[in-house]
Design a protein around this motif. Structure first.
Motif, PDB file in Angstrom:
ATOM      1  N   ARG A 148       2.752  14.715 -13.588  1.00 22.88           N
ATOM      2  CA  ARG A 148       1.696  15.324 -14.404  1.00 22.88           C
ATOM      3  C   ARG A 148       1.639  16.839 -14.174  1.00 22.88           C
ATOM      4  N   ARG A 149       1.799  17.243 -12.906  1.00 24.52           N
ATOM      5  CA  ARG A 149       1.793  18.689 -12.627  1.00 24.52           C
ATOM      6  C   ARG A 149       2.973  19.362 -13.321  1.00 24.52           C
ATOM      7  N   THR A 150       4.102  18.705 -13.228  1.00 21.15           N
ATOM      8  CA  THR A 150       5.297  19.291 -13.847  1.00 21.15           C
ATOM      9  C   THR A 150       5.116  19.427 -15.352  1.00 21.15           C
ATOM     10  N   LYS A 151       4.601  18.349 -15.956  1.00 21.06           N
ATOM     11  CA  LYS A 151       4.366  18.406 -17.396  1.00 21.06           C
ATOM     12  C   LYS A 151       3.333  19.471 -17.747  1.00 21.06           C
ATOM     13  N   SER A 152       2.296  19.573 -16.916  1.00 23.91           N
ATOM     14  CA  SER A 152       1.271  20.589 -17.165  1.00 23.91           C
ATOM     15  C   SER A 152       1.868  21.993 -17.047  1.00 23.91           C
ATOM     16  N   ASP A 153       2.705  22.160 -16.017  1.00 24.70           N
ATOM     17  CA  ASP A 153       3.359  23.464 -15.860  1.00 24.70           C
ATOM     18  C   ASP A 153       4.273  23.765 -17.040  1.00 24.70           C
ATOM     19  N   ARG A 196       0.834  -1.211   0.000  1.00 20.67           N
ATOM     20  CA  ARG A 196       0.000   0.000   0.000  1.00 20.67           C
ATOM     21  C   ARG A 196       0.860   1.248   0.000  1.00 20.67           C
ATOM     22  N   SER A 197       1.898   1.249   0.787  1.00 25.51           N
ATOM     23  CA  SER A 197       2.768   2.424   0.855  1.00 25.51           C
ATOM     24  C   SER A 197       3.475   2.646  -0.471  1.00 25.51           C
ATOM     25  N   THR A 198       3.862   1.560  -1.093  1.00 24.73           N
ATOM     26  CA  THR A 198       4.555   1.700  -2.387  1.00 24.73           C
ATOM     27  C   THR A 198       3.635   2.291  -3.443  1.00 24.73           C
ATOM     28  N   LYS A 199       2.404   1.833  -3.506  1.00 25.39           N
ATOM     29  CA  LYS A 199       1.440   2.368  -4.475  1.00 25.39           C
ATOM     30  C   LYS A 199       1.161   3.852  -4.211  1.00 25.39           C
ATOM     31  N   TYR A 200       1.111   4.188  -2.951  1.00 24.30           N
ATOM     32  CA  TYR A 200       0.861   5.601  -2.619  1.00 24.30           C
ATOM     33  C   TYR A 200       1.987   6.479  -3.134  1.00 24.30           C
ATOM     34  N   ASP A 201       3.206   5.984  -2.928  1.00 23.93           N
ATOM     35  CA  ASP A 201       4.351   6.768  -3.393  1.00 23.93           C
ATOM     36  C   ASP A 201       4.341   6.902  -4.913  1.00 23.93           C
ATOM     37  N   GLU A 202       3.991   5.805  -5.577  1.00 25.04           N
ATOM     38  CA  GLU A 202       3.953   5.864  -7.040  1.00 25.04           C
ATOM     39  C   GLU A 202       2.896   6.856  -7.514  1.00 25.04           C
ATOM     40  N   ASN A 203       1.749   6.785  -6.881  1.00 24.33           N
ATOM     41  CA  ASN A 203       0.685   7.740  -7.270  1.00 24.33           C
ATOM     42  C   ASN A 203       1.110   9.183  -7.012  1.00 24.33           C
ATOM     43  N   PHE A 204       1.800   9.404  -5.926  1.00 25.63           N
ATOM     44  CA  PHE A 204       2.254  10.758  -5.581  1.00 25.63           C
ATOM     45  C   PHE A 204       3.233  11.278  -6.625  1.00 25.63           C
ATOM     46  N   TYR A 205       4.193  10.395  -6.990  1.00 26.61           N
ATOM     47  CA  TYR A 205       5.177  10.808  -7.987  1.00 26.61           C
ATOM     48  C   TYR A 205       4.528  11.016  -9.353  1.00 26.61           C
ATOM     49  N   ASN A 206       3.570  10.151  -9.655  1.00 23.24           N
ATOM     50  CA  ASN A 206       2.883  10.322 -10.945  1.00 23.24           C
ATOM     51  C   ASN A 206       2.137  11.660 -11.004  1.00 23.24           C
ATOM     52  N   LYS A 207       1.501  12.025  -9.917  1.00 23.81           N
ATOM     53  CA  LYS A 207       0.802  13.317  -9.871  1.00 23.81           C
ATOM     54  C   LYS A 207       1.788  14.468 -10.026  1.00 23.81           C
ATOM     55  N   ASP A 208       2.937  14.337  -9.366  1.00 26.73           N
ATOM     56  CA  ASP A 208       3.937  15.407  -9.501  1.00 26.73           C
ATOM     57  C   ASP A 208       4.415  15.516 -10.938  1.00 26.73           C
TER      58      ASP A 208
END
Length: 210
Positions: free
Chosen positions: A19-24, A5-17
């Motif tokens: 996406r934000r970076t790419k959007s920026d 669970r912790s690993t998936k959370y980290d992956e989701n967090f990095y993926n969101k970052d």
């Protein structure tokens, strides 16, 4: 054992970052492109304004040159008119000088004629006084006889003279009238003085009395 669970959370967090970076990054790229397009549009607009202003400046310069040419032409015309007026003034001055010379010459001639008649009148009066009685009687009786004889005929009145017309022509008329009337030199001088007008009369006033 790894916490899934912790690993998936980290992956989701990095993926969101990511996406934000790419959007920026996309927004930044879009802003950069808009900025570039705006700058290009501004440069084009400035170029058009510059060309328009240059054309206006050229048109203003052309209009100014045309106006200067018109003004220069008018100045040349005025200068030509001034030159023509100067030429006419010089001609008028020459004519006036000639007229003044002619007037002085005529006045001099009239003065000499009148002085001659005055001297002749003076000599005639002295001669009459020196000779005294004549064959026709005393000078007074002689004058009375001539006056009585002339009164039978119609007296011719000589024309007046103002110094403007020809003296020689007037003299002929005056002498013709004097001859027809049978005037003595004294009567001729008296009649001439009475006939003078204008400038001729002014010249008579300048003759000293003897």
């Amino acid at each position: 054992m790894v916490n899934t669970r912790s690993t998936k959370y980290d992956e989701n967090f990095y993926n969101k970052d990511d996406r934000r970076t790419k959007s920026d990054e996309r927004r930044t790229n879009d802003d950069d492109r808009r900025t570039v397009r705006w700058q290009e549009d501004e440069r084009k607009s400035d170029g058009k304004r510059t060309k328009t202003e240059d054309r206006r400046t050229n048109d203003d310069d052309k209009r100014t040159v045309r106006r200067l040419n018109v003004v220069s032409g008018r100045i040349d015309g005025v200068e030509h008119q001034i030159d023509q007026v100067g030429i006419k003034v010089n001609r008028i001055e020459k004519v006036e000088r000639k007229l003044e010379d002619t007037r002085r010459q005529v006045q001099k001639e009239i003065l000499e004629r009148i002085e001659g008649l005055g001297h002749q009148l003076h000599r005639t009066s002295i001669t009459d006084l020196e000779h005294g009685p004549t064959s026709l009687g005393t000078p007074l009786q002689h004058s009375s006889l001539m006056h009585t004889e002339r009164s039978v005929h119609k007296m011719l009145k000589p024309p007046t003279y103002d110094g403007q017309s020809s003296w020689s022509m007037y003299r002929r008329q005056f002498e013709a009238a004097a001859k027809a009337n049978g005037w003595t030199p004294q009567e001729m001088a008296t009649s001439l003085v009475i006939s003078l007008r204008g400038q001729a009369l002014e010249i008579l006033q300048s003759i000293p009395e003897e």
